[in-house]
Design an enzyme around this catalytic site. Structure first.
Site, PDB file in Angstrom:
ATOM      1  N   ILE A   7     -28.544  14.271  -7.117  1.00  0.00           N
ATOM      2  CA  ILE A   7     -27.722  15.252  -6.581  1.00  0.00           C
ATOM      3  C   ILE A   7     -26.156  15.004  -6.006  1.00  0.00           C
ATOM      4  O   ILE A   7     -26.443  14.559  -5.139  1.00  0.00           O
ATOM      5  CB  ILE A   7     -28.863  16.015  -5.682  1.00  0.00           C
ATOM      6  CG1 ILE A   7     -29.965  16.151  -6.320  1.00  0.00           C
ATOM      7  CG2 ILE A   7     -27.651  17.222  -5.024  1.00  0.00           C
ATOM      8  CD1 ILE A   7     -30.973  16.612  -5.393  1.00  0.00           C
ATOM      9  N   GLY A   8     -25.154  15.799  -6.677  1.00  0.00           N
ATOM     10  CA  GLY A   8     -23.343  15.867  -6.365  1.00  0.00           C
ATOM     11  C   GLY A   8     -23.261  16.373  -5.356  1.00  0.00           C
ATOM     12  O   GLY A   8     -24.587  17.504  -5.639  1.00  0.00           O
ATOM     13  N   SER A  10     -20.950  19.282  -6.186  1.00  0.00           N
ATOM     14  CA  SER A  10     -21.025  19.965  -6.898  1.00  0.00           C
ATOM     15  C   SER A  10     -22.252  20.864  -7.515  1.00  0.00           C
ATOM     16  O   SER A  10     -21.845  21.822  -8.361  1.00  0.00           O
ATOM     17  CB  SER A  10     -19.750  19.582  -7.835  1.00  0.00           C
ATOM     18  OG  SER A  10     -18.138  19.700  -7.036  1.00  0.00           O
ATOM     19  N   LEU A  12     -26.648  19.112 -10.601  1.00  0.00           N
ATOM     20  CA  LEU A  12     -26.766  17.673 -10.794  1.00  0.00           C
ATOM     21  C   LEU A  12     -26.711  17.110 -12.249  1.00  0.00           C
ATOM     22  O   LEU A  12     -25.798  17.591 -12.967  1.00  0.00           O
ATOM     23  CB  LEU A  12     -28.090  18.611 -11.389  1.00  0.00           C
ATOM     24  CG  LEU A  12     -28.693  19.709 -10.167  1.00  0.00           C
ATOM     25  CD1 LEU A  12     -30.369  19.845 -10.014  1.00  0.00           C
ATOM     26  CD2 LEU A  12     -29.448  18.938  -8.605  1.00  0.00           C
ATOM     27  N   TYR A 125     -23.426  -0.178   5.278  1.00  0.00           N
ATOM     28  CA  TYR A 125     -23.306   0.757   6.130  1.00  0.00           C
ATOM     29  C   TYR A 125     -24.164   2.117   6.327  1.00  0.00           C
ATOM     30  O   TYR A 125     -24.273   2.615   4.932  1.00  0.00           O
ATOM     31  CB  TYR A 125     -21.565   0.978   6.354  1.00  0.00           C
ATOM     32  CG  TYR A 125     -21.138   1.656   6.067  1.00  0.00           C
ATOM     33  CD1 TYR A 125     -20.603   1.600   4.906  1.00  0.00           C
ATOM     34  CD2 TYR A 125     -21.408   3.408   5.780  1.00  0.00           C
ATOM     35  CE1 TYR A 125     -19.538   2.505   4.148  1.00  0.00           C
ATOM     36  CE2 TYR A 125     -20.436   3.859   5.487  1.00  0.00           C
ATOM     37  CZ  TYR A 125     -19.205   3.498   4.404  1.00  0.00           C
ATOM     38  OH  TYR A 125     -18.887   4.534   3.577  1.00  0.00           O
ATOM     39  N   GLY A 129     -22.773   6.693   0.768  1.00  0.00           N
ATOM     40  CA  GLY A 129     -23.446   7.406  -0.001  1.00  0.00           C
ATOM     41  C   GLY A 129     -24.265   6.885  -1.281  1.00  0.00           C
ATOM     42  O   GLY A 129     -23.693   5.502  -1.434  1.00  0.00           O
ATOM     43  N   ASP A 131     -24.224   7.746  -3.571  1.00  0.00           N
ATOM     44  CA  ASP A 131     -24.141   7.731  -5.592  1.00  0.00           C
ATOM     45  C   ASP A 131     -22.895   6.819  -5.749  1.00  0.00           C
ATOM     46  O   ASP A 131     -22.633   5.867  -6.419  1.00  0.00           O
ATOM     47  CB  ASP A 131     -23.511   9.532  -5.678  1.00  0.00           C
ATOM     48  CG  ASP A 131     -22.493   9.731  -3.871  1.00  0.00           C
ATOM     49  OD1 ASP A 131     -22.819   9.283  -2.687  1.00  0.00           O
ATOM     50  OD2 ASP A 131     -21.021  10.416  -4.562  1.00  0.00           O
ATOM     51  N   ARG A 132     -21.689   6.725  -4.419  1.00  0.00           N
ATOM     52  CA  ARG A 132     -21.173   5.096  -3.675  1.00  0.00           C
ATOM     53  C   ARG A 132     -21.661   3.779  -4.958  1.00  0.00           C
ATOM     54  O   ARG A 132     -21.032   2.806  -4.815  1.00  0.00           O
ATOM     55  CB  ARG A 132     -20.261   5.387  -2.952  1.00  0.00           C
ATOM     56  CG  ARG A 132     -20.059   6.798  -3.120  1.00  0.00           C
ATOM     57  CD  ARG A 132     -18.552   6.645  -1.110  1.00  0.00           C
ATOM     58  NE  ARG A 132     -17.837   5.669  -1.646  1.00  0.00           N
ATOM     59  CZ  ARG A 132     -17.417   5.862  -0.170  1.00  0.00           C
ATOM     60  NH1 ARG A 132     -17.860   6.006   0.735  1.00  0.00           N
ATOM     61  NH2 ARG A 132     -16.304   4.166  -0.515  1.00  0.00           N
ATOM     62  N   THR A 154     -16.721  15.866  -6.730  1.00  0.00           N
ATOM     63  CA  THR A 154     -15.881  16.717  -5.222  1.00  0.00           C
ATOM     64  C   THR A 154     -15.339  16.038  -4.943  1.00  0.00           C
ATOM     65  O   THR A 154     -13.997  16.550  -3.692  1.00  0.00           O
ATOM     66  CB  THR A 154     -16.970  17.682  -4.704  1.00  0.00           C
ATOM     67  OG1 THR A 154     -18.134  17.772  -5.571  1.00  0.00           O
ATOM     68  CG2 THR A 154     -17.302  18.792  -3.735  1.00  0.00           C
TER      69      THR A 154
HETATM   70  N1  LIG Z   1     -19.068  22.330 -15.214  1.00  0.00           N
HETATM   71  C1  LIG Z   1     -18.717  21.431 -13.956  1.00  0.00           C
HETATM   72  N2  LIG Z   1     -18.686  22.563 -12.976  1.00  0.00           N
HETATM   73  C2  LIG Z   1     -18.789  21.860 -12.123  1.00  0.00           C
HETATM   74  N3  LIG Z   1     -17.378  21.085 -11.691  1.00  0.00           N
HETATM   75  C3  LIG Z   1     -17.083  20.345 -13.166  1.00  0.00           C
HETATM   76  C4  LIG Z   1     -17.558  20.760 -14.153  1.00  0.00           C
HETATM   77  N4  LIG Z   1     -16.791  20.422 -15.331  1.00  0.00           N
HETATM   78  C5  LIG Z   1     -15.610  19.688 -14.524  1.00  0.00           C
HETATM   79  N5  LIG Z   1     -15.920  19.518 -13.303  1.00  0.00           N
HETATM   80  C6  LIG Z   1     -15.029  18.891 -11.924  1.00  0.00           C
HETATM   81  O1  LIG Z   1     -15.754  17.690 -11.988  1.00  0.00           O
HETATM   82  C7  LIG Z   1     -15.793  18.033 -10.070  1.00  0.00           C
HETATM   83  C8  LIG Z   1     -16.690  17.505  -9.541  1.00  0.00           C
HETATM   84  O2  LIG Z   1     -17.439  16.544  -9.909  1.00  0.00           O
HETATM   85  P1  LIG Z   1     -18.891  15.584 -10.401  1.00  0.00           P
HETATM   86  O3  LIG Z   1     -18.617  14.018 -10.418  1.00  0.00           O
HETATM   87  O4  LIG Z   1     -19.728  16.416 -11.388  1.00  0.00           O
HETATM   88  O5  LIG Z   1     -19.106  16.139  -8.620  1.00  0.00           O
HETATM   89  P2  LIG Z   1     -20.092  15.728  -7.843  1.00  0.00           P
HETATM   90  O6  LIG Z   1     -20.956  15.000  -8.596  1.00  0.00           O
HETATM   91  O7  LIG Z   1     -19.745  15.772  -7.083  1.00  0.00           O
HETATM   92  O8  LIG Z   1     -21.668  16.906  -7.708  1.00  0.00           O
HETATM   93  C9  LIG Z   1     -14.994  19.428 -10.047  1.00  0.00           C
HETATM   94  O9  LIG Z   1     -13.415  19.199  -9.093  1.00  0.00           O
HETATM   95  C10 LIG Z   1     -14.172  19.869 -11.246  1.00  0.00           C
HETATM   96  O10 LIG Z   1     -12.924  20.214 -11.621  1.00  0.00           O
HETATM   97  C1  LIG Z   2     -18.783  10.247  -0.289  1.00  0.00           C
HETATM   98  C2  LIG Z   2     -19.260  11.920  -1.018  1.00  0.00           C
HETATM   99  C3  LIG Z   2     -19.383  12.921  -0.167  1.00  0.00           C
HETATM  100  C4  LIG Z   2     -18.971  12.106  -1.951  1.00  0.00           C
HETATM  101  O1  LIG Z   2     -19.737  13.117  -2.790  1.00  0.00           O
HETATM  102  P1  LIG Z   2     -19.097  13.792  -3.931  1.00  0.00           P
HETATM  103  O2  LIG Z   2     -18.402  14.107  -4.465  1.00  0.00           O
HETATM  104  O3  LIG Z   2     -19.718  13.108  -5.308  1.00  0.00           O
HETATM  105  O4  LIG Z   2     -20.576  14.887  -4.056  1.00  0.00           O
HETATM  106  C5  LIG Z   2     -20.759  11.240  -1.102  1.00  0.00           C
HETATM  107  O5  LIG Z   2     -21.225   9.767  -1.267  1.00  0.00           O
HETATM  108  C6  LIG Z   2     -21.470  11.004   0.750  1.00  0.00           C
HETATM  109  O6  LIG Z   2     -21.420  12.517   1.648  1.00  0.00           O
HETATM  110  N1  LIG Z   2     -21.297   9.735   1.380  1.00  0.00           N
HETATM  111  C7  LIG Z   2     -21.770   9.319   2.898  1.00  0.00           C
HETATM  112  C8  LIG Z   2     -20.641   8.730   3.712  1.00  0.00           C
HETATM  113  C9  LIG Z   2     -19.713   7.541   2.798  1.00  0.00           C
HETATM  114  O7  LIG Z   2     -20.154   7.115   1.611  1.00  0.00           O
HETATM  115  O8  LIG Z   2     -19.090   6.672   4.393  1.00  0.00           O
HETATM  116  K   LIG Z   3     -18.862  11.414  -6.946  1.00  0.00           K
END
Ligand SMILES: Nc1ncnc2c1ncn2[C@@H]1O[C@H](COP(=O)(O)OP(=O)(O)O)[C@@H](O)[C@H]1O
Ligand SMILES: CC(C)(COP(=O)(O)O)[C@@H](O)C(=O)NCCC(=O)O
Ligand SMILES: [K+]
Length: 281
Positions: A7-8, A10, A12, A125, A129, A131-132, A154
């Site tokens: 879950i990112g 922006s 899923l 730490y 995140g 994801d990171r 995002t």
């Molecule tokens: N269908 C889409 N929906 C949302 N973002 C998209 C899409 N296609 C490309 N992007 C780009 O991807 C970026 C978000 O990256 P993403 O890795 O999907 O985000 P997160 O992991 O934070 O949810 C946005 O800044 C946007 O420019």
């Molecule tokens: C930095 C982030 C907002 C990135 O999230 P994403 O853009 O991948 O949705 C996420 O990894 C987060 O909330 N991190 C917690 C703070 C940290 O990594 O230090």
């Molecule tokens: K990310």
């Protein structure tokens, strides 16, 4: 078979796995509690297909040379069998950086939540995140440590580990989309602007291009500086890039800093490469 869900901020990100083989990956928008309930009732891949409002064709096998290809081939051969044999609800490994969206999945009975404790990197730490951590672990597993991961999501993040699988650290800044959204949203005269496919000219003579130039050239310079600094400390290190804006960024980098662009590993599924080797499913 199991589902990985990241879950990112922006949207899923989904991965369908057989064991450690990643069969396909796709993105969707956030799902409602109702759809989560329907998902739990899926008994075949066809059910999955109809419940998840996927944005890419599904199941789209990864390109040749992709991840877990052996598993995928094996999986395709037994496709019909697999269609019948979904455990219901399908085991789900969930990682999230959006607590409010995590809550929606609490009703799903067969879910394991991946946390930093499950990631075998040291020096993490507590508020890092997930994801990171997963992307760094995935990249390091495949291409070795030291490793620097750039996640153009995002937020745009840099996350690096040394040759002992130990987190060195990183940085967080607004991603491309967020930078434009902030300019448009927090000013009186700036418009919404799309991301251009190609690197714009630096000296713009209209507002949209001026915003594009400012955001993009500054971001490219920042990436160059971070990567150069990383290579000073870890000259042998690979650098990998992932996230929704990776392709656009690589295009821009290709024009501005081709040496850096050509040396980056571009991989959309770093998080799932990390998730597949966690021992929790
Ligand atoms: N269908 C889409 N929906 C949302 N973002 C998209 C899409 N296609 C490309 N992007 C780009 O991807 C970026 C978000 O990256 P993403 O890795 O999907 O985000 P997160 O992991 O934070 O949810 C946005 O800044 C946007 O420019
Ligand atoms: C930095 C982030 C907002 C990135 O999230 P994403 O853009 O991948 O949705 C996420 O990894 C987060 O909330 N991190 C917690 C703070 C940290 O990594 O230090
Ligand atoms: K990310």
């Amino acid at each position: 078979m199991w589902l990985g869900l990241m879950i990112g901020n922006s949207r899923l990100h989904w991965g369908l796995f057989v064991g450690e083989g990643l069969c396909c990956a796709w993105d969707t928008s956030y799902l409602s509690a109702d759809v989560v309930r329907q998902l739990a009732g899926c008994r075949t891949v066809e059910d999955l297909r109809s419940v998840i409002n996927y944005t890419r064709s599904f199941p789209a096998p990864l390109p040749k040379g992709g991840w877990g290809v052996e598993m995928c081939d094996n999986y395709k051969e037994n496709w019909d069998e697999n269609l019948q044999s979904l455990i219901s609800p399908l085991p789900l490994v969930l990682a999230s950086v959006v607590p409010s969206e995590t809550a929606v999945w609490q009703s799903y009975l067969n879910v394991r939540i991946a946390t930093l404790n499950n990631v075998p990197l040291s020096g993490l730490y507590p508020t890092l995140g997930i994801d990171r951590a997963l992307a760094l672990w995935g990249a390091g597993q495949v291409w070795g440590f030291p490793m620097l991961v750039i996640d153009a999501g995002t937020a745009l993040t840099f996350t690096g580990a040394d040759c002992n699988d130990n987190l060195v650290g990183g940085a967080i800044l607004p991603g491309l989309g967020l930078q434009f959204a902030t300019l448009a949203g927090k000013t009186g005269q700036l418009p919404s602007v799309d991301l251009p496919e190609q690197l714009p000219r630096r000296y713009a003579v209209n507002t949209q291009e001026a915003m594009q130039s400012g955001v993009i050239y500054t971001l490219l310079a920042g990436i160059k500086d971070f990567v150069a600094a990383w290579w000073q400390d870890f000259p042998e290190s690979n650098v990998a890039i992932t996230g929704g804006d990776r392709t656009l960024l690589i295009n821009y980098l290709q024009s501005q800093f081709p040496k850096i662009a050509n040396s980056l590993i571009v991989e959309p599924n770093l998080i799932f490469l990390g998730m597949r080797s966690l021992t929790l499913h």
